[in-house]
Design an enzyme around this catalytic site. Structure first.
Site, PDB file in Angstrom:
ATOM      1  N   GLU A 120       0.881  -1.173   0.000  1.00 15.67           N
ATOM      2  CA  GLU A 120       0.000   0.000   0.000  1.00 15.67           C
ATOM      3  C   GLU A 120       0.914   1.217   0.000  1.00 15.67           C
ATOM      4  O   GLU A 120       1.401   1.631   1.050  1.00 15.67           O
ATOM      5  CB  GLU A 120      -0.891  -0.024   1.260  1.00 15.67           C
ATOM      6  CG  GLU A 120      -1.881  -1.169   1.298  1.00 15.67           C
ATOM      7  CD  GLU A 120      -3.059  -0.947   0.348  1.00 15.67           C
ATOM      8  OE1 GLU A 120      -3.274   0.190  -0.096  1.00 15.67           O
ATOM      9  OE2 GLU A 120      -3.758  -1.933   0.044  1.00 15.67           O
ATOM     10  N   CYS A 155      -2.273   9.528   2.397  1.00 11.06           N
ATOM     11  CA  CYS A 155      -1.802   8.910   1.151  1.00 11.06           C
ATOM     12  C   CYS A 155      -2.699   9.242  -0.031  1.00 11.06           C
ATOM     13  O   CYS A 155      -2.231   9.364  -1.158  1.00 11.06           O
ATOM     14  CB  CYS A 155      -1.705   7.398   1.326  1.00 11.06           C
ATOM     15  SG  CYS A 155      -3.269   6.659   1.826  1.00 11.06           S
TER      16      CYS A 155
HETATM   17  P1  NAD Z   1       8.079   4.872   5.060  1.00 12.55           P
HETATM   18  O1  NAD Z   1       8.085   4.089   3.793  1.00 12.55           O
HETATM   19  O2  NAD Z   1       9.258   5.731   5.347  1.00 12.55           O
HETATM   20  O3  NAD Z   1       7.926   3.894   6.323  1.00 12.55           O
HETATM   21  C1  NAD Z   1       6.843   2.997   6.435  1.00 12.55           C
HETATM   22  C2  NAD Z   1       7.203   1.910   7.433  1.00 12.55           C
HETATM   23  O4  NAD Z   1       8.314   1.162   6.929  1.00 12.55           O
HETATM   24  C3  NAD Z   1       7.630   2.416   8.804  1.00 12.55           C
HETATM   25  O5  NAD Z   1       7.155   1.525   9.800  1.00 12.55           O
HETATM   26  C4  NAD Z   1       9.149   2.361   8.731  1.00 12.55           C
HETATM   27  O6  NAD Z   1       9.757   2.218  10.005  1.00 12.55           O
HETATM   28  C5  NAD Z   1       9.361   1.113   7.888  1.00 12.55           C
HETATM   29  N1  NAD Z   1      10.630   1.062   7.159  1.00 12.55           N
HETATM   30  C6  NAD Z   1      11.373   2.099   6.714  1.00 12.55           C
HETATM   31  N2  NAD Z   1      12.477   1.627   6.079  1.00 12.55           N
HETATM   32  C7  NAD Z   1      12.422   0.284   6.119  1.00 12.55           C
HETATM   33  C8  NAD Z   1      13.254  -0.775   5.641  1.00 12.55           C
HETATM   34  N3  NAD Z   1      14.384  -0.519   4.972  1.00 12.55           N
HETATM   35  N4  NAD Z   1      12.885  -2.053   5.868  1.00 12.55           N
HETATM   36  C9  NAD Z   1      11.727  -2.322   6.543  1.00 12.55           C
HETATM   37  N5  NAD Z   1      10.897  -1.376   7.011  1.00 12.55           N
HETATM   38  C10 NAD Z   1      11.232  -0.088   6.808  1.00 12.55           C
HETATM   39  O7  NAD Z   1       6.719   5.726   5.043  1.00 12.55           O
HETATM   40  P2  NAD Z   1       6.215   6.798   6.093  1.00 12.55           P
HETATM   41  O8  NAD Z   1       7.051   8.028   5.978  1.00 12.55           O
HETATM   42  O9  NAD Z   1       6.044   6.185   7.425  1.00 12.55           O
HETATM   43  O10 NAD Z   1       4.726   7.083   5.522  1.00 12.55           O
HETATM   44  C11 NAD Z   1       4.492   7.922   4.448  1.00 12.55           C
HETATM   45  C12 NAD Z   1       4.313   7.150   3.148  1.00 12.55           C
HETATM   46  O11 NAD Z   1       3.321   6.145   3.303  1.00 12.55           O
HETATM   47  C13 NAD Z   1       3.788   8.039   2.027  1.00 12.55           C
HETATM   48  O12 NAD Z   1       4.455   7.703   0.843  1.00 12.55           O
HETATM   49  C14 NAD Z   1       2.315   7.681   1.934  1.00 12.55           C
HETATM   50  O13 NAD Z   1       1.716   7.922   0.692  1.00 12.55           O
HETATM   51  C15 NAD Z   1       2.367   6.226   2.241  1.00 12.55           C
HETATM   52  N6  NAD Z   1       1.067   5.772   2.707  1.00 12.55           N
HETATM   53  C16 NAD Z   1       0.346   4.927   1.927  1.00 12.55           C
HETATM   54  C17 NAD Z   1      -0.920   4.517   2.339  1.00 12.55           C
HETATM   55  C18 NAD Z   1      -1.748   3.586   1.528  1.00 12.55           C
HETATM   56  O14 NAD Z   1      -2.716   3.049   2.086  1.00 12.55           O
HETATM   57  N7  NAD Z   1      -1.466   3.335   0.271  1.00 12.55           N
HETATM   58  C19 NAD Z   1      -1.432   4.970   3.557  1.00 12.55           C
HETATM   59  C20 NAD Z   1      -0.655   5.828   4.321  1.00 12.55           C
HETATM   60  C21 NAD Z   1       0.593   6.220   3.899  1.00 12.55           C
END
Ligand code: NAD
Length: 481
Positions: A226, A260
């Site tokens: 997602e 998002c």
């Molecule tokens: P992010 O990708 O930085 O982090 C998401 C999660 O992944 C966090 O728990 C983080 O700790 C973990 N993570 C980060 N690096 C990792 C790695 N190398 N290996 C494993 N896990 C890792 O995203 P964010 O800043 O927390 O959230 C914002 C993003 O999420 C935006 O791009 C937004 O559009 C997206 N988002 C999508 C939806 C959806 O339903 N499609 C909903 C909400 C947010």
């Protein structure tokens, strides 16, 4: 029964080792009870609802502490109410979804009975971003436990207060060999994504999504991704700009644009750009006469995100864009992490604001000459999570639906489609893969196993080698039909 062997090299990091231990406990627990009954699942959902209501105020406070300020009403509406609705929806459909489905048998395989049985996958991992930490943890969790799985959740390192309340809440719902919560960044995150889950659900950025898919590939773990992206809003020339502004301003200011599916940019006719800007100003003034101390208006989560958004504006200004800050109370925002909605006009593709997902209260507005030009603009870019189209004309709406690809399509609305539990939710291409919500979520977390059952009677016997006249006659009659 011999349990499936999962060998993990135990980590020397005590937190990671604990995660691995819990994973084993969940896997072993699942092997011992691989098919929770409808009643077992409904009890879990019921407990989740009870404790969510019990911990509601703690959660509101914790999310606000994580954000520096999150509107309590936004948390109630977009996180707690939506989760309760999801639980209710799953409770009312679960019996029907779990029922084996009868399928047709081709005549040459008769007599036989064919069916699909829906079996839980096992241990599901759920990785959660910071922006809606409750709904994006408990939404997938609801679908995963309804499908009979055990679940481990990894919260963002930016929402540790919320993670701590969720951890207490879920400990009341079930023991850690059924449900467990972790929070963290770096090594914890990476180690979590490398666990050999039976399904891994990731909500987050497209960049990290690629890393998750790589980590999951090692165990061929199926993933639900997602992701984010740039969701456009197209306003047709015949649609009232005031009505469009009312809906777009709501979707862009909600959670200060940190959503998002928030509209990322707007496409409207050149001749109506100024009218749209005025309508947006009027709408924001009506919703937020002030913002700094206004409990309804949410802050940017942290300094890093705040700095990134300011940098987008600086870059656009430097490259010639017009910046229109909508600051109804004429307040000073130089201190703190609140940021007023800011429109950006005269944007070019080289500007950072068009190269990154914005994820904050910044809205580029583009002038276009026709609907075809707007569609070409969208099609030229990665496929978005949502596309919003404002129009009342049925055949033009159908045209936009056919000519564009996006995870979801909102007609004359923004954000709300996510809250419709009977609609599947997910992205396409750069905005993700797979779906949850609705029956699609139950299927994502189930093994739709094909079962064919033959009776004692076995006509195939007459066609076994050595191949005989009977078979040749049958094949001939089949091919000359
Ligand atoms: P992010 O990708 O930085 O982090 C998401 C999660 O992944 C966090 O728990 C983080 O700790 C973990 N993570 C980060 N690096 C990792 C790695 N190398 N290996 C494993 N896990 C890792 O995203 P964010 O800043 O927390 O959230 C914002 C993003 O999420 C935006 O791009 C937004 O559009 C997206 N988002 C999508 C939806 C959806 O339903 N499609 C909903 C909400 C947010």
């Amino acid at each position: 029964m011999v349990a499936q062997v999962v060998v993990l090299e135990m980590s020397t990091n005590p937190d990671v080792a604990d995660m691995q231990r819990i994973f084993h406990a969940q896997r072993n627990g699942f092997q011992a009870h691989p098919m929770p009954s409808l009643k077992d699942r409904l009890v879990l959902l019921q407990r989740l609802r009870t404790f969510l209501l019990q911990f509601k105020d703690d959660l509101i406070e914790a999310v606000s502490a994580d954000f520096g300020h999150r509107s309590p009403d936004e948390t109630l509406f977009a996180e707690i109410m939506t989760t309760l609705e999801a639980i209710k929806y799953h409770e009312s459909h679960l019996a029907e979804w779990m029922r084996p489905q009868k399928r047709q048998v081709n005549p040459m395989h008769l007599p036989a009975k064919a069916r699909v049985v829906y079996q839980p996958l096992g241990v599901v991992g759920i990785i959660v971003p910071w922006n809606y930490p409750i709904f994006l943890a408990l939404g997938p969790l609801t679908a995963a436990i309804a499908a009979g799985n055990r679940v481990m959740i990894k919260m963002s390192g930016f929402t540790c207060a919320t993670a701590s309340v969720l951890s207490r809440l879920l400990a009341e719902v079930a023991p850690s060999d059924v449900l467990a919560v972790y929070a963290g960044r770096g090594e914890i995150s990476e180690a979590f994504s490398r666990l050999p889950f039976d399904q891994l659900t990731f909500t987050g950025s497209t960049e990290v999504g690629k890393k998750i898919m790589t980590a999951a590939a090692e165990h061929l773990t199926p993933v639900l991704l997602e992701l984010g992206g740039k969701s456009p809003a197209i306003i047709h020339d015949s649609f009232s700009v005031e009505m469009a502004a009312e809906r777009i301003a709501f979707g862009k200011c909600w959670n200060a644009g940190q959503t998002c599916v928030a509209p990322d940019y707007v496409l409207c006719n050149h001749s109506r750009l100024q009218d749209f800007v005025r309508a947006m100003q009027k709408q924001v003034h009506a919703m937020y006469p002030t913002m700094r101390e206004n409990a309804d208006y949410t802050a940017i989560i942290n300094e890093k995100q705040y700095g990134r958004l300011q940098n987008l504006l600086m870059d656009a200004r430097k490259k010639g864009a017009t910046i229109i800050e909508i600051n109804p109370g004429n307040e000073d925002f130089s201190q703190g992490k609140k940021m007023p909605l800011t429109l950006v006009l005269g944007v070019t593709p080289e500007m950072l604001v068009m190269q990154q997902e914005i994820f904050g209260p910044v809205l580029p507005v583009f002038g276009v000459s026709s609907l075809d030009e707007a569609i070409a603009f969208v099609r030229h870019r990665p496929r978005p999570l949502a596309l919003y189209y404002f129009d009342h004309h049925p055949s033009r709406i159908a045209f936009v639906a056919e000519q564009t690809h996006s995870g979801g399509l909102g007609i004359n609305e923004v954000l709300s489609h996510v809250g419709i539990e009977d609609l599947p939710f997910g992205g396409i291409g750069a905005s993700g893969m797979g779906r949850y919500h609705a029956r699609e979520g139950f299927l994502t977390y189930s093994n739709a196993k094909a079962v064919l059952e033959k009776p004692k009677l076995y006509p195939l016997r007459f066609f076994l080698p050595p191949f005989n006249k009977g078979l040749h006659k049958f094949l001939k009659s089949y091919f000359i039909r």
